[in-house]
Design a protein around this motif. Structure first.
Motif, mmCIF file in Angstrom:
data_model
loop_
_atom_site.group_PDB
_atom_site.id
_atom_site.type_symbol
_atom_site.label_atom_id
_atom_site.label_comp_id
_atom_site.label_asym_id
_atom_site.label_seq_id
_atom_site.Cartn_x
_atom_site.Cartn_y
_atom_site.Cartn_z
ATOM 1 N N TYR A 65 67.336 39.536 44.193
ATOM 2 C CA TYR A 65 66.469 40.621 43.745
ATOM 3 C C TYR A 65 67.208 41.932 43.906
ATOM 4 N N ARG A 67 67.828 45.319 45.383
ATOM 5 C CA ARG A 67 67.456 45.990 46.628
ATOM 6 C C ARG A 67 67.076 47.439 46.364
ATOM 7 N N SER A 68 67.532 47.947 45.230
ATOM 8 C CA SER A 68 67.138 49.286 44.803
ATOM 9 C C SER A 68 67.167 49.293 43.285
ATOM 10 N N TRP A 73 74.192 51.401 41.873
ATOM 11 C CA TRP A 73 74.390 50.847 43.199
ATOM 12 C C TRP A 73 74.074 49.362 43.092
ATOM 13 N N ALA A 211 68.705 58.468 47.636
ATOM 14 C CA ALA A 211 68.655 57.010 47.546
ATOM 15 C C ALA A 211 67.241 56.515 47.817
ATOM 16 N N ASP A 212 66.583 57.145 48.781
ATOM 17 C CA ASP A 212 65.217 56.745 49.126
ATOM 18 C C ASP A 212 64.261 57.003 47.962
ATOM 19 N N THR A 215 63.978 54.596 45.063
ATOM 20 C CA THR A 215 63.264 53.326 45.186
ATOM 21 C C THR A 215 61.921 53.384 44.457
ATOM 22 N N GLU A 232 59.165 45.298 42.618
ATOM 23 C CA GLU A 232 58.689 44.850 43.926
ATOM 24 C C GLU A 232 59.842 44.137 44.591
ATOM 25 N N PRO A 233 60.449 44.772 45.592
ATOM 26 C CA PRO A 233 61.575 44.124 46.246
ATOM 27 C C PRO A 233 61.174 42.737 46.733
#
Lengths: 570, 320
Positions: A65, A67-68, A73, A211-212, A215, A232-233
């Protein structure tokens, strides 16, 4: 257990028994199982290709999945694959020919040194938030891609792809010039790069986010044929068709928007659940099909599509500075000492192939060494070792100057074929007196051990996904990856010569000259110094229902869904 | 009494601190350069050294270890475990994001496990047939011995792929919760059931039960009215064990059913050596463990008058 108690208890009237309830439950459970087994799965849909149909949702399964949602990235397949469908690149590399063709850039030119590349951009491209795609955006993207932004927590994702990046100049609103400190012929291919940490363009508003903040998938804006609907991670990513998209790579011959309304990337870690979901019709297609699942799925009418992972083969990189792999006879004997047919027959499926060079066959400049050094010839291997003074010891393992011929290998367990293939090589090498010791571990353990590879490991086994011969420069160049640890201790190897030969790949874009340089690079790595032992070519395998059409494998074997469609009613 | 509470609370805080410190030592001091782990393993050697240095700097990996430790501890006390190296999201929000999913699963599974355990205990106690009693009493052992992985796949094959009653993966309302709940409840119910069967048997043979018989109470009345209440209390003592079992098995259940959750996040964090996230999770789980034990320690005297009396006497004398 008093008698009094038993007497009292038994004096009562017998009541209805539990037995009946238990029996009833048992009957229901057994009936359920019988029904389940009798009602077998299997989907017998008609294969009707024909005209593409618009609409529908493609349910896709894969092991990883994101991650971001940030496509620049990422080091796993889900991340690069999904990134390719929400962003576009400057160029598109034809997966069949390796040719670099237009995409967001209509044309380009470069100086003779290959330090400056000028791209002329399409003028009709917009991001999904309506903002224009132009030269300023390209500059902002490349600057952040290469340098990262510590304040925002953004890593320098593109630093290794664009080595020596100097700057991007905006020549006019739709023309950019990208310059490098040294010749970088591979940049042209890098401008089309679709694998991990790819240069897909993000809007200026996205680049300002930390980066946050990235998400939040709705804030990650690209120009691609799909936009994020949700992320949805650990569970799934849902992409929706981008309205008004009409700039897919001309080479794909796709007009206008994507056919599908939605693509759902379902993360399913368990192999049996992925195949079970495909067979029961819950998903339309699944990636990460295990080698043992390919045939059963094909027999049930599912279609298996695949493409070799372009770049290098899965290879053993010999540590040329460490005993005993600092001995060229040992390295050559390992190349000759294992039976390729055995692996092909017992471990690989038709989707995979045995390596015939350090490069995968689809990479421009690939040359075939299966008739020369990459063949199974245990007799010749024995002779080489005898000549070099390796004599068989009591346990069958050869010895020289009191030291055993023990070769320690560090490998990654992420691909299911790796370990069995290495074990097969191990068995064959034992026959000629080489003790190959395997340590095949998950990626982080590999990375941790790799830090000590120069002094502790004779062989590191890995591959690199990049459809350009300069992957060799990056991976084996003494001043770049230096995977074979070339140093003054590398007995009999002219390190400058290797550096020079590999370096030449970055100095020309003339196809004929570049192919010649690629041949020289393969010659020096495989024949002259025997620095690598390529094993097999990994593959990305998809199984899909017959109702699914048009899933594209690109030059790095990632998938694009702009041209994919489903038969109606499925 | 106050002393008792303070002592128990102090022990809980110590456990959490120890978990933090141990993970710091294990994660930050022992293994590879944490910077290397941020890059693709195939590429890590070709990342220019100055780039690695800049990344190390920005993550604070260049500071002396003690400074890093104190800095992280200071932040951790305020609930800040930094940002996940793999996603860039804050560790606290990452955990908070998956916690409801795992809590829902764990609470549901626990409830179901309790039901299963009580049913087993009641049947084992109430059954007069030896064969039935033996059969039921062997169930807890069996439930612990079946690998969760296997029972999960089996349930999926039958009820999702063949019968199509429930979805095979993901989150689609209550239906997606049924199979994971059952899978997780099976191993969790085992130890509870075993404990209950034993204490039901003990209570069933005690004097007050004989009295009830003598008064003419029915078997069912005795079991529900007398035995049930007294025999249930010991189940509390294995609350922490149950919690551990829930967490461990949640990893597998979440993986098999492709659900999001703390268990699966833990697995990914360990697999990718996402140091801040691993530390955050370890400390969080340790805190949960400590809290559960603390609550059990504090609640027990309230439920058991004998223990309350002991504590009161000890407190009154001013001794330990």
């Amino acid at each position: 257990m008093s008698d009094l108690r038993s007497t009292l208890a038994n004096a009562g009237v017998p009541r209805r028994r539990w037995r009946w309830v238990a029996a009833a439950v048992a009957v229901v459970v057994i009936a359920g199982i019988v029904v389940a087994v009798v009602r077998g799965g299997g989907s017998g849909e008609a294969t009707a290709a024909g005209q593409p149909v618009r609409g529908g949702t493609l349910q896709f399964a894969l092991i990883d999945y994101q991650r971001s949602p940030d496509p620049q990235w990422g080091t796993n397949y889900a991340e690069s694959l999904i990134g390719n469908n929400i962003t576009d690149k400057l160029t598109w590399q034809d997966p069949a020919t390796g040719e670099i063709t237009p995409w967001l850039a209509q044309s380009w030119e470069y100086n003779s040194d290959l330090t400056e590349f000028t791209f002329h951009l399409r003028r009709d491209v917009t991001f999904s938030d309506g903002s224009p795609f132009d030269a300023e955006v390209v500059k902002a993207n490349f600057d952040q891609y290469v340098h990262g932004d510590p304040a925002l927590g953004i890593l320098p994702n593109g630093a290794s792809l664009l080595r020596g990046y100097r700057e991007t100049q905006v020549l006019d609103p739709y023309t950019v010039k990208i310059s490098f400190a040294q010749p970088l012929a591979s940049f042209l291919q890098a401008s089309s790069f679709t694998a991990n940490a790819q240069p897909g363009f993000l809007s200026l508003s996205t680049l300002k986010l930390s980066a946050d903040q990235r998400t939040d998938p709705t804030k990650v804006i690209g120009t691609g044929p799909f936009v994020y609907e949700s992320w949805e991670p650990q569970v799934k990513t849902v992409l929706a068709r981008r309205a008004g998209y009409h700039w897919s790579p001309p080479a794909l011959h796709h007009e206008g928007e994507a056919y599908l309304d939605k693509v759902v990337f379902n993360t399913i870690p368990e192999a049996s659940v992925r195949t079970g979901s495909l067979v029961s019709g819950t998903v339309d297609a699944t990636l990460d099909v295990g080698t043992t699942d390919e045939k059963p799925l094909a027999d049930q009418g599912f279609q298996i599509i695949h493409r070799g992972v372009s770049g290098t083969a899965i290879y053993f990189a010999f540590n040329s500075s460490l005993f005993p792999t600092n001995d060229i006879a040992v390295r050559k004997a390992i190349q000759l000492g294992w039976d390729r047919q055995a692996i092909e027959k017992t471990i690989l499926t038709p989707s995979y192939s045995i390596a015939k060079s350090i490069l995968e066959p689809s990479v421009p400049g690939f040359a075939d060494y299966s008739g020369s050094v990459l063949r199974y010839d245990p007799e010749q291997a024995r002779r080489l070792l005898d000549h070099a003074g390796w004599v068989p010891g009591a346990d069958g393992i050869r010895v020289k100057d009191g030291r055993k011929l023990t070769v320690k290998l560090l490998g990654i367990s992420n691909l299911v074929v790796n370990k069995p293939a290495y074990e097969s090589v191990q068995q064959d090498l034992r026959e000629i007196g080489i003790d190959l010791q395997l340590t095949v571990v998950p990626i982080p353990d590999y990375t941790a051990q790799q830090a000590k590879a120069k002094t502790d490991w004779n062989v590191t086994a890995a591959n690199r996904s990049r459809n350009d011969p300069a992957a060799l420069t990056l991976q084996f160049g003494p001043s770049a990856g230096n995977s074979t640890y070339l140093s003054a201790d590398s007995t009999g190897v002219d390190v400058n010569e290797v550096a020079q030969v590999l370096g030449k790949l970055e100095t020309t874009l003339d196809p004929a000259t570049r192919n010649a340089y690629a041949k020289q690079a393969q010659d020096i790595l495989l024949e002259k110094y025997a620095l690598v032992n390529p094993v097999y070519n990994p593959s990305q395998v998809i199984a899909h229902a017959p109702s699914v059409h048009g899933i594209v494998f690109d030059a790095q074997s990632r998938n694009h869904f702009v041209d994919a469609w489903k038969n109606p009613g499925n | 009494m106050l002393r008792y509470v303070a002592g128990k609370a102090g022990r809980a805080v110590f456990v959490v601190w120890a978990a933090f410190t141990l993970t710091f030592i294990l994660l930050y001091v022992l293994p590879a350069n944490p910077v290397d782990l941020l890059f693709d393993p195939a590429e890590v050697n070709s990342v220019p050294p100055e780039v690695k240095a800049a990344v190390a700097e920005s993550y604070g990996f260049t500071e002396p270890v003690l400074v890093q430790y104190l800095d992280r501890l200071g932040h951790a006390v305020r609930g800040d475990f930094g940002t996940s190296a793999q996603t860039g999201a804050s560790v606290a929000s990452s955990i908070a994001g998956v916690l409801p999913a795992t809590l829902g699963l764990a609470v549901g599974a626990l409830a179901l496990a309790l039901v299963i355990a009580f049913v087993i205990a009641l049947v084992a106690t109430a059954a007069r047939q030896r064969w039935l009693r033996n059969l039921v009493e062997s169930l807890p052992t069996a439930s612990v011995s079946i690998p969760v992985f296997l029972s999960g796949i089996l349930l999926l094959q039958i009820f999702a792929f063949r019968l199509g009653w429930f979805p095979a993966f993901g989150e689609r309302g209550w239906q997606s919760l049924v199979l994971p709940l059952v899978t997780l409840a099976i191993p969790v119910s085992g130890p509870i059931a075993q404990l209950l069967v034993r204490s039901f048997a003990t209570e069933f043979r005690s004097g007050y039960v004989t009295t009830s018989w003598a008064k003419g109470a029915t078997r069912a009345r005795i079991i529900v009215g007398d035995v049930f209440r007294n025999a249930s209390l010991p189940a509390l003592t294995i609350a922490a064990v149950t919690f551990g079992s829930l967490m461990v098995n949640a990893v597998i259940v979440e993986t098999v059913f492709a659900r999001k959750g703390l268990g699966r996040m833990t697995q990914t964090a360990i697999n990718t050596l996402d140091l801040p996230l691993v530390q955050g999770i370890v400390v969080f789980v340790a805190a949960a463990f400590a809290l559960i034990n603390l609550v059990v320690d504090l609640v027990y005297p309230l439920l058991d008058p004998r223990l309350r009396a002991t504590l009161a006497v000890a407190g009154g004398r001013g001794t330990r």
